[in-house]
Design a protein around this motif. Sequence first.
Motif, mmCIF file in Angstrom:
data_model
loop_
_atom_site.group_PDB
_atom_site.id
_atom_site.type_symbol
_atom_site.label_atom_id
_atom_site.label_comp_id
_atom_site.label_asym_id
_atom_site.label_seq_id
_atom_site.Cartn_x
_atom_site.Cartn_y
_atom_site.Cartn_z
ATOM 1 N N ILE A 57 31.663 -22.193 4.290
ATOM 2 C CA ILE A 57 30.225 -22.171 4.563
ATOM 3 C C ILE A 57 29.420 -22.345 3.285
ATOM 4 C CG2 ILE A 57 28.328 -20.647 5.281
ATOM 5 C CD1 ILE A 57 30.299 -19.491 7.372
ATOM 6 N N ARG A 64 27.330 -9.197 0.033
ATOM 7 C CA ARG A 64 27.236 -8.192 1.102
ATOM 8 C C ARG A 64 27.880 -8.718 2.382
ATOM 9 N NH1 ARG A 64 24.837 -7.212 5.726
ATOM 10 N NH2 ARG A 64 24.246 -5.071 6.256
ATOM 11 N N GLU A 65 27.634 -9.987 2.685
ATOM 12 C CA GLU A 65 28.169 -10.570 3.917
ATOM 13 C C GLU A 65 29.673 -10.815 3.801
ATOM 14 O OE1 GLU A 65 26.339 -10.495 6.475
ATOM 15 O OE2 GLU A 65 24.460 -10.073 5.448
ATOM 16 N N LEU A 69 32.552 -9.350 6.233
ATOM 17 C CA LEU A 69 33.597 -10.203 6.810
ATOM 18 C C LEU A 69 34.997 -9.668 6.502
ATOM 19 C CD1 LEU A 69 34.298 -12.984 8.176
ATOM 20 C CD2 LEU A 69 34.330 -13.944 5.871
ATOM 21 N N ILE B 16 32.837 -23.212 12.619
ATOM 22 C CA ILE B 16 31.841 -23.224 11.541
ATOM 23 C C ILE B 16 30.726 -24.229 11.869
ATOM 24 C CG2 ILE B 16 31.489 -23.638 9.056
ATOM 25 C CD1 ILE B 16 33.184 -21.184 9.460
ATOM 26 N N MET B 43 33.815 -15.115 17.995
ATOM 27 C CA MET B 43 34.080 -16.553 18.044
ATOM 28 C C MET B 43 35.099 -16.879 19.128
ATOM 29 S SD MET B 43 34.500 -17.343 13.966
ATOM 30 C CE MET B 43 34.603 -19.138 14.016
ATOM 31 N N GLN B 75 32.133 -8.666 14.264
ATOM 32 C CA GLN B 75 31.798 -8.439 12.854
ATOM 33 C C GLN B 75 32.070 -9.710 12.036
ATOM 34 O OE1 GLN B 75 33.159 -4.581 11.481
ATOM 35 N NE2 GLN B 75 32.967 -5.213 9.346
ATOM 36 N N VAL B 76 33.116 -10.438 12.405
ATOM 37 C CA VAL B 76 33.399 -11.708 11.739
ATOM 38 C C VAL B 76 32.271 -12.705 12.016
ATOM 39 C CG1 VAL B 76 34.918 -13.732 11.767
ATOM 40 C CG2 VAL B 76 35.907 -11.434 11.682
ATOM 41 N N ILE B 78 29.080 -12.261 12.989
ATOM 42 C CA ILE B 78 27.758 -11.957 12.404
ATOM 43 C C ILE B 78 27.739 -12.275 10.913
ATOM 44 C CG2 ILE B 78 26.996 -10.224 14.081
ATOM 45 C CD1 ILE B 78 27.788 -8.023 12.085
ATOM 46 N N SER B 79 28.837 -11.973 10.212
ATOM 47 C CA SER B 79 28.825 -12.225 8.767
ATOM 48 C C SER B 79 28.804 -13.729 8.489
ATOM 49 C CB SER B 79 30.014 -11.553 8.076
ATOM 50 O OG SER B 79 31.223 -11.997 8.624
ATOM 51 N N LEU B 80 29.568 -14.494 9.270
ATOM 52 C CA LEU B 80 29.584 -15.946 9.050
ATOM 53 C C LEU B 80 28.225 -16.569 9.363
ATOM 54 C CD1 LEU B 80 33.099 -16.929 10.491
ATOM 55 C CD2 LEU B 80 32.474 -16.565 8.103
ATOM 56 N N SER B 82 25.314 -15.049 9.186
ATOM 57 C CA SER B 82 24.391 -14.628 8.128
ATOM 58 C C SER B 82 24.598 -15.457 6.862
ATOM 59 C CB SER B 82 24.596 -13.143 7.841
ATOM 60 O OG SER B 82 23.769 -12.744 6.782
ATOM 61 N N MET B 83 25.873 -15.695 6.499
ATOM 62 C CA MET B 83 26.159 -16.547 5.328
ATOM 63 C C MET B 83 25.573 -17.936 5.511
ATOM 64 S SD MET B 83 30.167 -15.794 4.615
ATOM 65 C CE MET B 83 30.746 -14.101 4.515
ATOM 66 N N THR B 84 25.733 -18.485 6.739
ATOM 67 C CA THR B 84 25.247 -19.836 7.012
ATOM 68 C C THR B 84 23.728 -19.901 6.875
ATOM 69 O OG1 THR B 84 27.082 -20.065 8.547
ATOM 70 C CG2 THR B 84 25.363 -21.735 8.665
ATOM 71 N N ASN B 86 21.795 -17.887 5.115
ATOM 72 C CA ASN B 86 21.459 -17.739 3.699
ATOM 73 C C ASN B 86 21.722 -19.030 2.933
ATOM 74 O OD1 ASN B 86 20.500 -14.910 2.898
ATOM 75 N ND2 ASN B 86 22.184 -14.436 4.289
ATOM 76 N N SER B 94 23.327 -9.200 8.289
ATOM 77 C CA SER B 94 24.126 -8.883 9.470
ATOM 78 C C SER B 94 24.288 -7.374 9.602
ATOM 79 C CB SER B 94 25.504 -9.547 9.362
ATOM 80 O OG SER B 94 26.265 -8.950 8.341
#
Lengths: 401, 401
Positions: A57, A64-65, A69, B16, B43, B75-76, B78-80, B82-84, B86, B94
């Motif tokens: 990504i 933090r993220e 993960l 992704i 996912m 949890q996986v 939401i973090s992905l 959020s990264m995307t 950002n 997240s």
Amino acid sequence: MKIVVQKYGGTSVGSIDRIKNVANRIIKKKEEGYHIIVVVSAMGKNTDRLLDMAYEISKNPPKREVDMLISTGEQVSISLLSMTLNALGCDAISLTGPQVNIKTVGNHMKSKISDIDDTILRHHLKDNKVIIVAGFQGVNEHRDITTLGRGGSDTSAVAIASKLQCPCEIYTDVDGIYSTDPRLYSKAKKLDRISYEEMLEMASLGSGVMHGRAIELGQKYGIPIYVASSLEEKPGTIIKEVAQMMESTAITGMAIDNNDAIITLDYVPYSIQVISDIFSRLAKKDVNIDMISQTSPRDNSVSVSFTVPKIELKEAKEVLSYFESKYPEIRVNTKEDITKLSVVGIGMRSQSGVAAQIFALLAKENIEIDMVTTSEIKISYVINPENQQTAIKVIAEEFGL
Amino acid sequence: MKIVVQKYGGTSVGSIDRIKNVANRIIKKKEEGYHIIVVVSAMGKNTDRLLDMAYEISKNPPKREVDMLISTGEQVSISLLSMTLNALGCDAISLTGPQVNIKTVGNHMKSKISDIDDTILRHHLKDNKVIIVAGFQGVNEHRDITTLGRGGSDTSAVAIASKLQCPCEIYTDVDGIYSTDPRLYSKAKKLDRISYEEMLEMASLGSGVMHGRAIELGQKYGIPIYVASSLEEKPGTIIKEVAQMMESTAITGMAIDNNDAIITLDYVPYSIQVISDIFSRLAKKDVNIDMISQTSPRDNSVSVSFTVPKIELKEAKEVLSYFESKYPEIRVNTKEDITKLSVVGIGMRSQSGVAAQIFALLAKENIEIDMVTTSEIKISYVINPENQQTAIKVIAEEFGL
């Protein structure tokens, strides 16, 4: 109450079958009358798989993220181990780092444990449950999930043992700590015990068994750390205070490192400003310097040699090209093919002449030395890789490693 | 502050690339001036993959530990996500269910939301951050991680919207709610709007778009729920209070179900004790009864027909064999090849004669009816599958579906 903290690494919980093996070991320990807290890492290559997604990504995802993960990896393994124990009739409960309230400070992906609230742990211990704690993770003041960086699960385990003042057992894919790498010297001896200080020197030399942070923590709180195999039933090695040891030999262990290169700068102006500038610019580029030696000045210039990891050689050379253009007299030489051989031993403090003894051994074999550095309990030599095996053999035999 | 809750399901965040598509949709909405809370599922098939591991360990793993395991899926994602966001320059954070403090009660794997603490959400909304919340999960009074069971992420989204009194948008792999299944009737119309009650009947009939719990919650707190495609830019369907609708037609939708079988018991003793015993024993075996009809008594015996899911037919027959031996006069007939066709419409309340109108339509086409049941806003018919397409066509044309 007899409490013990056991830690199992990623390889030890890498499959359902391996998790069953771990569960059986825990049950055996419980039958010996122990209350057990188990710290586990993520299964096998799970963390790498998650990190790959993050870096797909973004080259620089918010840390933090990333913690959000990758902390799922340990959450998966604690739940599976708890299910396995329960399926075998052993009452167990899994807890994440935030649930145990492993408080951390500092940056994401390399947080430090500041405190552990032992209320929840003691509550479940009283219920006679095996407690499975997610290693490598904690929670910060914003209630964010954090991770502890390299060696994090070992640190989690020793930190919990420190809080509960109980022993800590680290089960891994090696069966203990050896006087030197058994792959390089087949007659290497497994140590029954080693001091925290010696282990710290071994760790920093890349013996790879345990991370320095966990050992420092054990030393600080006086927690004995037992390192053994999770797959075999062989006695391992105990890391503990040197005062508890009856005898001490001159050299406890020998570490070999082939990952460094040596850089030599000749005709460097004899000025602390210049030398200091070189090392601070290297540090700014995150180049890790290990050994440093400097000759006495001659004609108002000095020679400086230092070792850097081979993978950081490119960055180091970029920094040095700046000095080459600023001081055209400077000559930069690099040598990538080196062996760093280090001997470690608390006994060196009381036994002088270890360095001289090794010089004599190497001289007898005509092994040239490119560089030497010494500390209170460690001596490191840089030699040619072609001489590595001979050097290991003669030193190991001389000092009974 | 214009707030909206958006929910994206597992297919919408299945890779992704799909996550990037979702991120772009969120950014577009933000540019329209909205503060956005996004609820995401795990996912694709991630939850199934985790459950497979659990059931490899035990047929009946502790549900608390299953929740610990499967909650990592969200949890996986939401973090992905959020990264995307950002990475695309959109400030996002997240949060897990426990971090949002989605309080739940009841059993693990099917917990119910009791309350949501909106402090943390409002804090991050003020910072103008897109908040990504893990759907399907919460925390109970023991600080254990819980999950909400089927349709859980939809419920999370509508619950958050209810707490913040803002609209909720459910993005999924269908592009809205249709008057009947478009795969069975190509001219089926997408509805612009549907009432909560009608949607609840459609949901229980297995139209599969949304779980009943989320719709009930929306109805209770008066939250409009918009259902649309996460992949296409087409207008979807809004679920809202009927009072807000200007007009109402007799029938809003028609649902087709081929998953049931019909069981008929003839010569059952005319006794409420016996009838009651039959259904309570079926319930004990977790056999789901849908339609029930009973004839008037004749010669002191009655006939009872009911539909059960085909996959539960074996259990049902086992229960009935008990009654066959207890009351040898009872005859059990089963018919597996049936179509259940249900029409739903709030307008039925004010427009009488819908049932009669449909009987007439079917009679004209010589379509026999095996069974009929009615409720206030729904009529269900059991017919032969060979007549299914004709029945769909004539009813859809008559009522303009």
